[in-house]
Design a protein around this motif. Structure first.
Motif, PDB file in Angstrom:
ATOM      1  N   VAL A 166      -5.161   9.625  -0.669  1.00  0.00           N
ATOM      2  CA  VAL A 166      -3.484   9.120  -0.630  1.00  0.00           C
ATOM      3  C   VAL A 166      -2.781  10.217   0.325  1.00  0.00           C
ATOM      4  CG1 VAL A 166      -1.558   8.254  -1.582  1.00  0.00           C
ATOM      5  CG2 VAL A 166      -3.634   7.485  -2.932  1.00  0.00           C
ATOM      6  N   GLU A 167      -2.767   9.884   1.129  1.00  0.00           N
ATOM      7  CA  GLU A 167      -1.198  10.418   2.579  1.00  0.00           C
ATOM      8  C   GLU A 167      -0.439  10.132   2.030  1.00  0.00           C
ATOM      9  OE1 GLU A 167       0.472   8.837   6.809  1.00  0.00           O
ATOM     10  OE2 GLU A 167      -1.510   9.041   6.609  1.00  0.00           O
TER      11      GLU A 167
ATOM     12  N   ASP B 266      -2.708   3.204   0.090  1.00  0.00           N
ATOM     13  CA  ASP B 266      -3.479   4.436   0.735  1.00  0.00           C
ATOM     14  C   ASP B 266      -1.727   5.490   1.221  1.00  0.00           C
ATOM     15  OD1 ASP B 266      -4.989   3.083   1.727  1.00  0.00           O
ATOM     16  OD2 ASP B 266      -4.148   1.522   2.321  1.00  0.00           O
ATOM     17  N   TYR B 267      -0.625   4.776   0.746  1.00  0.00           N
ATOM     18  CA  TYR B 267       0.054   6.305   1.013  1.00  0.00           C
ATOM     19  C   TYR B 267       1.312   6.445   0.363  1.00  0.00           C
ATOM     20  CZ  TYR B 267      -1.181   4.255   5.648  1.00  0.00           C
ATOM     21  OH  TYR B 267      -1.991   3.668   6.319  1.00  0.00           O
TER      22      TYR B 267
ATOM     23  N   PRO C  79       0.914  -1.384  -0.093  1.00  0.00           N
ATOM     24  CA  PRO C  79       0.125   0.415   0.365  1.00  0.00           C
ATOM     25  C   PRO C  79       0.977   1.131  -0.139  1.00  0.00           C
ATOM     26  CG  PRO C  79      -0.132  -0.745   2.456  1.00  0.00           C
ATOM     27  CD  PRO C  79       0.977  -1.972   1.446  1.00  0.00           C
TER      28      PRO C  79
END
Length: 361
Positions: free
Chosen positions: A318-319, A155-156, A67
């Motif tokens: 998305v971080e 996610d990142y 991720p």
């Protein structure tokens, strides 16, 4: 992990060799050659070519089980006035060439970090997703926009850009606009009779700076001709920064009011992007841990003053962390370089990040 592994002369020589190879491949119009090089060079990674209409393709390896995405763009600005832009030169600990800092030095350090990780962990899979995107240096930035359509499960992201080695969770916003003035022309010896459009543009810019309490960046200015007559048009492409906490629409309204306070000036909106902030979450903690592991100290925090692909990633939640060693202020200029020490540090941090993420899987 022993720090000597990531600071070895062998690793540094590899990074320098990769940077020389990358700089020697022009990538300001046609991106296919550099992407072909990367696909062959990293042949132990399963890449796919993601089409970007009328531009080419992104080179991506996206796996929802990984991720964390490491992303950087492969395109550069044109040579402009740089002499021998694709003939890299090392001088006094600095490597010169187009894209040396933005972002081929960062790509070279990423390649080296991936190689060292694979060598030291032969049974392990690369613990991150990867994306080499195109078109970032263009106004359209289609590469990362298209990439967002295939980031399900991501996610990142670490977005590699020259940030002087600072960890940036914030990105400055901008309002880009054009100003146009049209007047009548006169014989230049009778210039007092003319309302010079260039001077009117200067008045507008001074009014904007006074009312909005910030500088105007002039990107392009067109007016006048070689004939002995006063100009009849002036056209400026300019921008102002958007600071943290400012409402984008409200700021643009104030900008427009400042423009139209001077009569007979046309305002044209070109582009606008608000100030962006990311949380001190998972990605921040991992890059912070990697930095401390590699370099033995806490990283400095910063604000990225330029637009990056992180803006498109943020739109899908998305971080991001924006990070990379290199001097942003000299990127795009004829003096662009990255130091050998910056190359070493960037390689060390990225290798540490890969190691940390592999341990946490």
């Amino acid at each position: 992990m022993e720090r000597t592994e990531i600071l070895s002369l062998k690793a540094l020589d590899t990074a320098k060799k990769e940077l020389f190879n990358l700089i020697s491949i022009p990538s300001y119009r046609d991106f296919s050659q550099i992407l072909e090089y990367l696909e062959k060079r990293l042949d132990y990674i399963n890449f796919e070519k993601q089409p970007v209409e009328n531009k080419g393709y992104n080179l991506v390896s996206i796996d929802p089980s990984k991720p964390v995405l490491i992303n950087t763009h492969v395109d550069t600005v044109p040579p402009i006035r740089m002499k021998d832009p694709f003939n890299p030169v090392e001088k006094n600990g600095k490597i010169y060439g187009r894209g040396a800092a933005d972002t081929k030095g960062l790509i070279a350090s990423l390649i080296t970090a991936l190689d060292i990780f694979r060598e030291n962990n032969p049974e392990a899979d690369i613990p991150v997703s990867l994306a080499f995107t195109i078109d970032e240096e263009q106004n359209s930035a289609l590469g990362s926009e298209v990439l967002t359509t295939s980031l399900k499960g991501i996610d990142y992201a670490v977005v590699l850009e020259p940030t002087y080695g600072k960890v940036c969770l914030k990105q400055m916003g901008t309002v880009e606009f054009r100003l146009k003035v049209t007047t009548e022309s006169y014989h230049a010896s009778e210039f007092e009779k003319a309302e010079n459009p260039a001077k009117k543009i200067f008045s507008v810019i001074n009014n904007i700076e006074s009312r909005l309490n910030r500088k105007v960046n002039i990107l392009r200015f067109r007016s006048g001709w070689e004939y002995y007559a006063t100009p009849d048009t002036a056209d400026v492409l300019a921008e102002i920064k958007v600071y943290e906490g400012e409402n984008l629409d409200s700021l643009e309204k104030r900008l427009i009011d400042a423009v139209y306070a001077i009569p007979d000036v046309e305002y044209v909106s070109v582009d606008k992007e608000g100030f962006i902030s990311f949380p001190e979450g998972f990605m921040y903690e991992k890059i912070r841990e990697a930095y401390k592991m590699a370099l033995g100290k806490e990283p400095d925090m910063g604000v990225m003053p330029s637009w990056t692909d992180a803006a498109n990633f943020r739109k899908i939640g998305v971080e991001c962390v924006i990070f990379g060693f290199g001097d942003l202020s000299l990127s795009h200029t004829d003096r662009e370089f990255i130091t050998v020490e910056e190359l070493r540090k960037n390689t060390a941090v990225l290798y540490s990040l890969l190691t940390i993420l592999n341990q946490s899987r």
